[in-house]
Design a protein around this motif. Structure first.
Motif, PDB file in Angstrom:
ATOM      1  N   LYS A  20       0.810  -1.216   0.000  1.00  0.00           N
ATOM      2  CA  LYS A  20       0.000   0.000   0.000  1.00  0.00           C
ATOM      3  C   LYS A  20       0.846   1.271   0.000  1.00  0.00           C
ATOM      4  O   LYS A  20       0.344   2.354  -0.230  1.00  0.00           O
ATOM      5  N   GLU A  21       2.151   1.120   0.258  1.00  0.00           N
ATOM      6  CA  GLU A  21       3.038   2.276   0.269  1.00  0.00           C
ATOM      7  C   GLU A  21       3.134   2.892  -1.133  1.00  0.00           C
ATOM      8  O   GLU A  21       2.967   2.203  -2.129  1.00  0.00           O
ATOM      9  N   GLN A  22       3.424   4.176  -1.163  1.00  0.00           N
ATOM     10  CA  GLN A  22       3.624   4.868  -2.437  1.00  0.00           C
ATOM     11  C   GLN A  22       5.025   4.570  -2.945  1.00  0.00           C
ATOM     12  O   GLN A  22       6.003   5.064  -2.394  1.00  0.00           O
ATOM     13  N   ILE A  23       5.121   3.759  -3.965  1.00  0.00           N
ATOM     14  CA  ILE A  23       6.404   3.409  -4.568  1.00  0.00           C
ATOM     15  C   ILE A  23       6.361   3.873  -6.005  1.00  0.00           C
ATOM     16  O   ILE A  23       5.422   3.533  -6.742  1.00  0.00           O
ATOM     17  N   THR A  24       7.354   4.633  -6.416  1.00  0.00           N
ATOM     18  CA  THR A  24       7.275   5.325  -7.697  1.00  0.00           C
ATOM     19  C   THR A  24       7.733   4.517  -8.901  1.00  0.00           C
ATOM     20  O   THR A  24       7.197   4.677  -9.981  1.00  0.00           O
ATOM     21  N   ASP A  25       8.770   3.676  -8.720  1.00  0.00           N
ATOM     22  CA  ASP A  25       9.303   2.946  -9.872  1.00  0.00           C
ATOM     23  C   ASP A  25       9.860   1.595  -9.422  1.00  0.00           C
ATOM     24  O   ASP A  25       9.884   1.287  -8.234  1.00  0.00           O
ATOM     25  N   ILE A  26      10.300   0.801 -10.389  1.00  0.00           N
ATOM     26  CA  ILE A  26      10.802  -0.536 -10.088  1.00  0.00           C
ATOM     27  C   ILE A  26      12.034  -0.470  -9.189  1.00  0.00           C
ATOM     28  O   ILE A  26      12.177  -1.266  -8.259  1.00  0.00           O
ATOM     29  N   ASN A  27      12.930   0.476  -9.427  1.00  0.00           N
ATOM     30  CA  ASN A  27      14.106   0.624  -8.549  1.00  0.00           C
ATOM     31  C   ASN A  27      13.683   0.832  -7.097  1.00  0.00           C
ATOM     32  O   ASN A  27      14.240   0.227  -6.189  1.00  0.00           O
ATOM     33  N   SER A  28      12.711   1.683  -6.894  1.00  0.00           N
ATOM     34  CA  SER A  28      12.212   1.947  -5.535  1.00  0.00           C
ATOM     35  C   SER A  28      11.557   0.711  -4.946  1.00  0.00           C
ATOM     36  O   SER A  28      11.667   0.449  -3.744  1.00  0.00           O
ATOM     37  N   LEU A  29      10.876  -0.065  -5.786  1.00  0.00           N
ATOM     38  CA  LEU A  29      10.265  -1.301  -5.314  1.00  0.00           C
ATOM     39  C   LEU A  29      11.340  -2.286  -4.865  1.00  0.00           C
ATOM     40  O   LEU A  29      11.206  -2.917  -3.818  1.00  0.00           O
ATOM     41  N   LYS A  30      12.417  -2.401  -5.638  1.00  0.00           N
ATOM     42  CA  LYS A  30      13.526  -3.285  -5.246  1.00  0.00           C
ATOM     43  C   LYS A  30      14.092  -2.866  -3.897  1.00  0.00           C
ATOM     44  O   LYS A  30      14.341  -3.697  -3.024  1.00  0.00           O
ATOM     45  N   GLU A  31      14.286  -1.561  -3.709  1.00  0.00           N
ATOM     46  CA  GLU A  31      14.812  -1.049  -2.439  1.00  0.00           C
ATOM     47  C   GLU A  31      13.856  -1.372  -1.291  1.00  0.00           C
ATOM     48  O   GLU A  31      14.282  -1.821  -0.222  1.00  0.00           O
ATOM     49  N   ALA A  50       7.834  -7.647 -14.233  1.00  0.00           N
ATOM     50  CA  ALA A  50       6.806  -7.478 -15.257  1.00  0.00           C
ATOM     51  C   ALA A  50       5.611  -6.770 -14.636  1.00  0.00           C
ATOM     52  O   ALA A  50       5.250  -7.036 -13.480  1.00  0.00           O
ATOM     53  N   VAL A  51       5.033  -5.867 -15.387  1.00  0.00           N
ATOM     54  CA  VAL A  51       3.823  -5.181 -14.957  1.00  0.00           C
ATOM     55  C   VAL A  51       2.726  -5.577 -15.939  1.00  0.00           C
ATOM     56  O   VAL A  51       2.890  -5.408 -17.156  1.00  0.00           O
ATOM     57  N   ASP A  52       1.652  -6.111 -15.396  1.00  0.00           N
ATOM     58  CA  ASP A  52       0.545  -6.594 -16.217  1.00  0.00           C
ATOM     59  C   ASP A  52       1.046  -7.493 -17.339  1.00  0.00           C
ATOM     60  O   ASP A  52       0.698  -7.330 -18.505  1.00  0.00           O
ATOM     61  N   ASP A  53       1.925  -8.429 -16.978  1.00  0.00           N
ATOM     62  CA  ASP A  53       2.457  -9.471 -17.869  1.00  0.00           C
ATOM     63  C   ASP A  53       3.404  -8.975 -18.962  1.00  0.00           C
ATOM     64  O   ASP A  53       3.653  -9.679 -19.929  1.00  0.00           O
ATOM     65  N   GLU A  54       3.960  -7.773 -18.814  1.00  0.00           N
ATOM     66  CA  GLU A  54       4.949  -7.269 -19.762  1.00  0.00           C
ATOM     67  C   GLU A  54       6.194  -6.844 -18.997  1.00  0.00           C
ATOM     68  O   GLU A  54       6.110  -6.079 -18.032  1.00  0.00           O
ATOM     69  N   PHE A  55       7.362  -7.347 -19.427  1.00  0.00           N
ATOM     70  CA  PHE A  55       8.603  -6.961 -18.759  1.00  0.00           C
ATOM     71  C   PHE A  55       8.830  -5.459 -18.892  1.00  0.00           C
ATOM     72  O   PHE A  55       8.539  -4.864 -19.932  1.00  0.00           O
ATOM     73  N   VAL A  56       9.343  -4.866 -17.811  1.00  0.00           N
ATOM     74  CA  VAL A  56       9.575  -3.419 -17.771  1.00  0.00           C
ATOM     75  C   VAL A  56      10.994  -3.141 -17.274  1.00  0.00           C
ATOM     76  O   VAL A  56      11.626  -3.989 -16.659  1.00  0.00           O
ATOM     77  N   SER A  57      11.461  -1.932 -17.518  1.00  0.00           N
ATOM     78  CA  SER A  57      12.788  -1.516 -17.059  1.00  0.00           C
ATOM     79  C   SER A  57      12.729  -1.066 -15.602  1.00  0.00           C
ATOM     80  O   SER A  57      11.651  -0.868 -15.037  1.00  0.00           O
ATOM     81  N   ASP A  58      13.896  -0.881 -15.016  1.00  0.00           N
ATOM     82  CA  ASP A  58      13.978  -0.452 -13.613  1.00  0.00           C
ATOM     83  C   ASP A  58      13.430   0.956 -13.396  1.00  0.00           C
ATOM     84  O   ASP A  58      13.140   1.330 -12.265  1.00  0.00           O
ATOM     85  N   THR A  59      13.303   1.739 -14.452  1.00  0.00           N
ATOM     86  CA  THR A  59      12.793   3.106 -14.314  1.00  0.00           C
ATOM     87  C   THR A  59      11.296   3.208 -14.608  1.00  0.00           C
ATOM     88  O   THR A  59      10.737   4.305 -14.564  1.00  0.00           O
ATOM     89  N   TYR A  60      10.663   2.080 -14.867  1.00  0.00           N
ATOM     90  CA  TYR A  60       9.228   2.082 -15.154  1.00  0.00           C
ATOM     91  C   TYR A  60       8.470   2.740 -14.006  1.00  0.00           C
ATOM     92  O   TYR A  60       8.676   2.409 -12.843  1.00  0.00           O
ATOM     93  N   GLN A  61       7.586   3.674 -14.336  1.00  0.00           N
ATOM     94  CA  GLN A  61       6.801   4.387 -13.332  1.00  0.00           C
ATOM     95  C   GLN A  61       5.574   3.576 -12.934  1.00  0.00           C
ATOM     96  O   GLN A  61       4.717   3.280 -13.770  1.00  0.00           O
ATOM     97  N   LEU A  62       5.518   3.207 -11.673  1.00  0.00           N
ATOM     98  CA  LEU A  62       4.438   2.372 -11.172  1.00  0.00           C
ATOM     99  C   LEU A  62       3.183   3.180 -10.872  1.00  0.00           C
ATOM    100  O   LEU A  62       3.256   4.354 -10.519  1.00  0.00           O
ATOM    101  N   LYS A  63       2.046   2.491 -10.996  1.00  0.00           N
ATOM    102  CA  LYS A  63       0.757   3.075 -10.647  1.00  0.00           C
ATOM    103  C   LYS A  63       0.156   2.260  -9.504  1.00  0.00           C
ATOM    104  O   LYS A  63       0.490   1.097  -9.309  1.00  0.00           O
ATOM    105  N   ASP A  66      -1.197  -1.378 -10.234  1.00  0.00           N
ATOM    106  CA  ASP A  66      -0.401  -2.287 -11.059  1.00  0.00           C
ATOM    107  C   ASP A  66      -0.328  -3.674 -10.436  1.00  0.00           C
ATOM    108  O   ASP A  66      -0.328  -3.836  -9.215  1.00  0.00           O
ATOM    109  N   SER A  67      -0.238  -4.665 -11.307  1.00  0.00           N
ATOM    110  CA  SER A  67      -0.017  -6.046 -10.901  1.00  0.00           C
ATOM    111  C   SER A  67       1.400  -6.399 -11.343  1.00  0.00           C
ATOM    112  O   SER A  67       1.697  -6.408 -12.545  1.00  0.00           O
ATOM    113  N   ILE A  68       2.281  -6.679 -10.376  1.00  0.00           N
ATOM    114  CA  ILE A  68       3.710  -6.850 -10.654  1.00  0.00           C
ATOM    115  C   ILE A  68       4.123  -8.283 -10.396  1.00  0.00           C
ATOM    116  O   ILE A  68       3.826  -8.845  -9.335  1.00  0.00           O
TER     117      ILE A  68
END
Length: 77
Positions: A20-31, A50-63, A66-68
């Protein structure tokens, strides 16, 4: 956002869980995940995300909704 993990990551996290935390991108999610389970840090660094079944980069902006999927590297023949 909903997170689903596979393979060896299930040793560290529930197979599916919600963040539920506000996480902005994949890098932040990893952290964030590394802070929650420091022993999984090495694996998380080499995973594909992957977001919604599509691979994304570490800078992908999360919403918020999203289903990751987090997929560790695999080996085999």
């Amino acid at each position: 956002m909903t997170i689903e993990v596979y393979a060896m990551l299930k040793d560290y996290f529930e197979k599916q869980f919600i963040i539920k935390e506000q996480i902005t991108d994949i890098n932040s999610l990893k952290e964030y995940l590394s802070e929650q389970k420091p022993e999984a840090t090495g694996i998380l660094r080499s995973c594909r995300f992957a977001v919604d079944d599509e691979f994304v980069s570490d800078t992908y902006q999360l919403k918020e909704n999203d289903s990751i999927s987090i997929i560790p590297p695999s080996s085999g023949g």
